[in-house]
Design a protein around this motif. Structure first.
Motif, mmCIF file in Angstrom:
data_model
loop_
_atom_site.group_PDB
_atom_site.id
_atom_site.type_symbol
_atom_site.label_atom_id
_atom_site.label_comp_id
_atom_site.label_asym_id
_atom_site.label_seq_id
_atom_site.Cartn_x
_atom_site.Cartn_y
_atom_site.Cartn_z
ATOM 1 N N ARG A 1 42.814 44.693 28.387
ATOM 2 C CA ARG A 1 43.720 44.833 27.665
ATOM 3 C C ARG A 1 44.517 44.678 28.528
ATOM 4 N N HIS A 2 44.459 45.088 29.853
ATOM 5 C CA HIS A 2 45.083 44.717 30.853
ATOM 6 C C HIS A 2 45.534 43.506 30.514
ATOM 7 N N ILE B 1 34.985 49.003 31.618
ATOM 8 C CA ILE B 1 35.973 48.155 31.957
ATOM 9 C C ILE B 1 36.658 47.024 31.629
ATOM 10 N N ARG B 2 35.539 46.571 30.666
ATOM 11 C CA ARG B 2 35.742 44.763 30.810
ATOM 12 C C ARG B 2 37.143 45.019 29.336
ATOM 13 N N PRO B 3 36.985 45.880 28.396
ATOM 14 C CA PRO B 3 37.565 46.349 27.317
ATOM 15 C C PRO B 3 39.205 45.722 27.986
ATOM 16 N N LEU B 4 39.293 46.838 29.294
ATOM 17 C CA LEU B 4 40.414 47.757 29.680
ATOM 18 C C LEU B 4 40.696 46.181 30.690
ATOM 19 N N LYS B 5 40.247 45.274 31.072
ATOM 20 C CA LYS B 5 40.971 43.756 31.810
ATOM 21 C C LYS B 5 41.841 43.680 31.279
ATOM 22 N N TYR C 1 49.738 42.631 29.878
ATOM 23 C CA TYR C 1 50.400 41.570 31.323
ATOM 24 C C TYR C 1 51.398 40.652 29.976
ATOM 25 N N THR C 2 50.698 39.933 29.530
ATOM 26 C CA THR C 2 51.115 38.552 28.034
ATOM 27 C C THR C 2 52.517 39.403 28.134
ATOM 28 N N VAL C 3 52.006 41.117 27.557
ATOM 29 C CA VAL C 3 53.098 41.138 26.358
ATOM 30 C C VAL C 3 54.453 41.766 27.660
ATOM 31 N N LYS C 4 53.814 42.397 28.554
ATOM 32 C CA LYS C 4 55.371 41.971 29.409
ATOM 33 C C LYS C 4 55.712 40.889 29.875
ATOM 34 N N VAL C 5 55.154 39.624 30.458
ATOM 35 C CA VAL C 5 56.324 38.683 30.127
ATOM 36 C C VAL C 5 56.618 38.162 28.869
ATOM 37 N N THR D 1 51.324 50.206 28.657
ATOM 38 C CA THR D 1 52.583 49.525 28.134
ATOM 39 C C THR D 1 52.651 49.063 26.616
ATOM 40 N N TRP D 2 51.843 48.383 26.514
ATOM 41 C CA TRP D 2 52.026 47.057 25.108
ATOM 42 C C TRP D 2 51.986 48.017 24.469
#
Lengths: 313, 352, 286
Positions: free
Chosen positions: C14-15, C8-12, C19-23, A207-208
């Motif tokens: 990225r997530h 995976i690492r960058p994916l993590k 997540y931070t942005v969503k919060v 999303t971001w």
């Protein structure tokens, strides 16, 4: 009835001409009104224009006893309180818009969106009342001591903790323009083509990432337009500011100190000023505010116009 | 502009017709008098008007917009009478063809809001008061204040000055007092309806100052005495010219007012601050009504004089209840002689 | 294996960022909503306590005399607002008609459109100063009429803009079919185009009325205030918003309570007008 068609056309033209003329006259009333306001402000401030010249803009003296007047302290208050409001309201408004468009389920988004739009309609005097009676004591007892304790080394957060003053005025203004900025930003975000967003999501973007890379890039200019609109509103706001800014003609480094904006000076002093020069200086203050807001609005208009043109291309 | 004016005029005319039909449907047209100005006498004027309206049906609409506003609006003729605590000089009155007369007297009192200090407990000298308003004393536990109040425990709290943000007779009275007791004040600030305050926040009207003082801990402001009493504000004891500490009371205002020589004050111009006498409260003043000599509307003018006559004769009790000092009978006589001589309609006197 | 880890690492990360942005944005929305509900809550609570029968029916009482109400101010606000609408609406609609129907693409209408958008942004207190010098000073009286004129000036550009927008949404085919029937231009506009755009225009007018009914600053120097019923529009006229300003700044608890009551009243009226305006449009659309 000999030649009905011709006859009717003639009448129509007459009616049309009258109607068009009337509409034209009404349309002309808007630019005439603008010109009238400008002319009236200039002619009513001629005394102080003559007396102080350009020095009016740079003098921070506002002394009814010696009749020396300058616009600097009020202009300073107007600009700083607006700046505080913008620094808070623009990011917060954007964040809210992101929430509404990208995160919230449609129903919640619609509810939030509706609520935000209604809140933009609340009269400013109510923000002022709330600011003076409820928010200012909290500022004095909690927020200002906190700022003083942790950031008191900055001159911004020093001085008597009265609860009213520049910082409180800026915060109330931020609250007032927040619905404005978030609802315009939301509309702008919604204008981003869904196809583009879907494509990005389809490639595994979060999303971001979609927001940053697609939405924000697409709507940057629209956001600037939204900010301009909020700015225009904050610059001329009178009642909410008059209640909480403290109404004193001083320039202070501290945001706790009381100050004055052009609009609040007018609200406080316009009916009081006896001496012609005093009155004329107040009208000139009004002229300064008029020119500032017209300047910003014009910039916003040109800016929005250029976006529309770009979108059309 | 012209076009716009015309459009506006047409629309205004339309609106006016509608308004007229509205107006005639309303209650029977009552005599209305519009006045505006000083907020110092507002409590007493509004109670007089309220009572008078109940008795006679005459509507006196008095808006408390500040003395500066009162003078400005009467000069612009947007009101029927102006009210000001700052008297105009005789020459100023003559220039506009106006008269002024004193309506009521009262005291201006410094009020404070300091936790733990009750009304009348804090004692101040003129010098300390001047230093507070000059912003030279910034903490309430300053040694200069402690020395005057050995028995009181005063907290270490920032001093916040609360002054008027509008042109005001209350400011005129207190700055005349501060000027009378301090040459430094006279040089740096001076005396007027509105001055350039060295420090503090501004409230609109006596009401505005009173409500800021109530709201801000550590504040000192100045209001008309009735405002201090009605809002339970903490007034102070002040050292007067005779060196005595006096509290603001009706009696101490009367003592100060007793020395006034109205007979020999041209145009009733009178400054009542820092009067001699052991009992005198040092910051007292009168509040004035300003009228045009040449009245264009006979009925309104007659109604104004009738109203003020009623206030002089029957309003004393209301005034005393609110801790104002009514004008003594001999002054009323002088004032009404002036009415008879000067207030006219088409060259005819409007008062007996 | 190695490849996958890299991926995976960058994916993590990225997530986590995501997540931070969503919060942050959820918290931001909640903060905004919190303040705004807080305001609504306080105004409603404090306002309700001040409302009683006398509040709606009686004249104001002086300080120190208990009781009384703001009935004259309620009536004054209603009359001033209606008058402003009577003055501002026809002017604004006709100007909007000009822009949408006659002035397409002309330089003059670009100027009018530009000025309209700027006039919307002119601070209302400036309008107050303008009307004071234009009407109050020459007529030598504060007046409800001057108050209504200043509100009309504030309404004008709002109505011009919404009218033009609404008329632009009416399909051209409607106009053409009317004209083809031999109906003249002005009749097409008044009877066909207006009918099609009716609900949208009504919404615009209602929103403009809602906006000006809560204005205070332009009334300070024009309508001023009064403690009595209005008998003519040529005298100071009581109105709710200036009453709120005076009462809120007063030190009397009784008056401050009434200021809250009046605030609740004006806020409820403005919000009701807004909701009503939106319902009008929605009904037409669906």
């Amino acid at each position: 009835m000999v030649n009905p068609r011709k006859n009717r056309r003639y009448q129509h033209n007459k009616g049309d001409l009258f109607f068009k003329g009337l509409a034209l006259l009404c349309a002309a009333s808007v630019p005439l009104l603008m010109a009238g306001i400008l002319a009236q402000l200039i002619s009513s401030s001629s005394l102080s224009l003559k007396e102080f010249g350009f020095g009016f803009l740079t003098s921070q003296e506002w002394n009814p006893v010696t009749e020396v007047f300058g616009a600097l302290s009020s202009t300073f208050g107007t600009i700083v309180s607006t700046l505080i409001a913008m620094i808070i309201a623009v990011p917060l408004g954007l964040v809210i818009a992101v929430f509404l468009v990208e995160l919230a389920p449609p129903k919640i988004s619609a509810f939030f969106g509706g609520a935000v739009e209604l809140l933009a309609a609340i009269p400013s005097i109510i923000y002022g009342m709330w600011g003076l009676f409820i928010f200012a004591p909290i500022m004095a007892d909690h927020v200002q001591p906190f700022l003083d304790k942790y950031f008191g080394f900055l001159p911004l957060f020093q001085g008597a903790k009265m609860g009213i003053g520049m910082l409180t005025a800026g915060l109330i203004l931020a609250l007032m323009i927040l619905p404005y900025i978030s609802s315009v930003s939301r509309d702008v975000f919604n204008m981003v083509p869904t196809v583009v967003k879907e494509a990005a999501y389809g490639q595994g973007a979060t999303t971001w990432e979609v927001t940053r890379a697609v939405v924000l890039r697409y709507s940057l200019r629209g956001i600037v337009g939204a900010a301009f609109l909020g700015l225009g509103r904050a610059l001329g706001e009178t009642m909410a500011v008059t209640f909480v800014i403290g109404n004193s003609h001083r320039i202070s480094a501290s945001l706790f100190a009381s100050s004055n904006s052009i609009a609040s000076t007018l609200a406080n002093e316009f009916t009081e000023a006896v001496e012609p020069l005093y009155l004329s200086s107040l009208v000139e203050l009004g002229l300064v505010l008029f020119l500032i807001t017209v300047g910003f609005q014009s910039m916003a208009q040109v800016w929005l116009w250029s976006i529309r043109k770009k979108l059309a291309d | 502009m012209k076009k716009m004016n015309r459009v506006l005029t047409i629309l205004a005319g339309l609106a006016f017709v509608i308004a007229l039909s509205f107006g005639s449907a309303g209650p029977v047209h009552a005599q209305t008098i519009n006045g505006a100005g000083a907020s110092f006498p507002y409590p007493v004027y509004s109670q007089w008007a309220y009572k008078y309206n109940q008795i006679t049906g005459v509507q006196l609409n008095y808006q408390s917009i500040g003395s500066g506003g009162g003078i400005r609006q009467i000069k612009a003729k947007t009101v029927d009478f102006g009210a000001s605590d700052a008297p105009l000089k005789k020459a100023d009155l003559d220039e506009f063809g106006m008269i002024q007369f004193p309506m009521i007297m009262g005291g201006v009192v410094p009020v404070v809001h300091i936790k733990g200090i009750k009304p009348g407990e804090l004692k101040l000298t003129p010098d300390v008061l001047v230093d507070l308003f000059l912003g030279k004393i910034t903490k309430w536990n300053d040694p200069a204040i402690q020395a005057l109040n050995p028995g009181l425990s005063i907290p270490e709290k920032d001093v916040t000055i609360v002054h008027r943000s509008d042109g005001s007779g209350t400011t005129w009275i207190i700055t005349h007092y501060l000027t009378a007791v301090s040459s430094e004040w006279q040089e740096k600030v001076g005396a007027s309806k509105a001055v350039s305050w060295p420090a503090g926040v501004g409230g609109k009207g006596n009401e505005g100052v009173a409500s800021y003082v109530q709201r801000i801990d550590g504040s000192i402001g100045y209001v008309e005495f009735a405002y201090a009493l009605q809002n339970n504000l903490t007034y102070i004891q002040l050292q007067n010219r005779a060196g005595k500490y006096v509290s603001p009371t009706k009696e101490s205002f009367m003592a100060a007012a007793a020395n006034a020589d109205w007979q020999h004050a041209p145009g009733f111009y009178m400054v009542l601050v820092n009067q001699p006498g052991e009992e005198s409260w040092p910051i007292t003043g009168a509040s004035f009504i300003i009228l045009y000599k040449d009245q264009t509307n006979k009925e309104t003018a007659a109604a104004i004089l009738k109203f003020f006559d009623w206030c002089y004769q029957h309003g004393k009790e209301i005034a005393l209840n609110l801790d104002y000092v009514p004008m003594p009978d001999n002054v009323i006589e002088i004032v009404q002689n002036v009415w008879a001589e000067e207030v006219q309609h088409n060259g005819k006197s409007l008062w007996k | 294996m190695h490849m996958e880890k890299l991926h995976i690492r960058p994916l993590k990360r990225r997530h986590i960022t995501d997540y931070t942005v969503k919060v942050i944005s959820t918290v931001g929305a909640l903060v905004g909503l919190f303040f705004l509900t807080w305001i609504l809550y306080e105004v409603t609570l404090r306002g309700l306590m001040a409302l009683n029968w006398a509040f709606f029916t009686e004249l104001p009482s002086p300080p120190g005399v208990t009781g009384g109400g703001v009935a004259n101010a309620i009536l004054g606000t209603v009359i001033i607002t209606i008058l402003a609408a009577i003055m501002g609406t026809p002017l604004g609609i006709l100007a909007g008609v000009f822009l949408a129907e006659f002035g397409k693409g002309s330089k003059f209408s670009s100027l009018v459109r530009f000025m309209t958008n700027i006039l919307i942004g002119v601070p209302s207190i400036i309008v107050g100063v303008f009307v004071y010098t234009l009407i109050v000073a020459p007529m030598k009286s504060f007046s409800g009429l001057a108050g209504a004129v200043s509100l009309a000036i504030i309404m004008l550009p709002v109505i011009v803009r919404t009218t033009e927008d609404m008329l632009n949404m009416v399909p051209n085919s409607l106009r053409e079919s009317g004209l083809a029937l031999g109906v003249s231009r002005w009749q097409v506009t008044l009877q066909i185009v207006f009918k099609a755009a009716r609900s949208g225009m009504l919404t615009g007018i209602l929103l403009a009325v809602a906006r000006v009914s809560g204005e205070t600053a332009p009334l300070l120097f024009t309508a001023m205030n009064s403690s009595y019923w209005l008998t003519s529009l040529n005298e100071p006229t009581a109105n709710l918003t200036v009453t709120i300003f005076n009462y809120a700044m007063s030190p009397y608890a009784d008056w401050q309570a009434k200021a809250w009551g009046a605030s609740l009243l004006i806020m409820a009226a403005v919000l009701a007008l807004n909701i009503f305006a939106r319902l009008v449009t929605r009904k037409k659309v669906t």
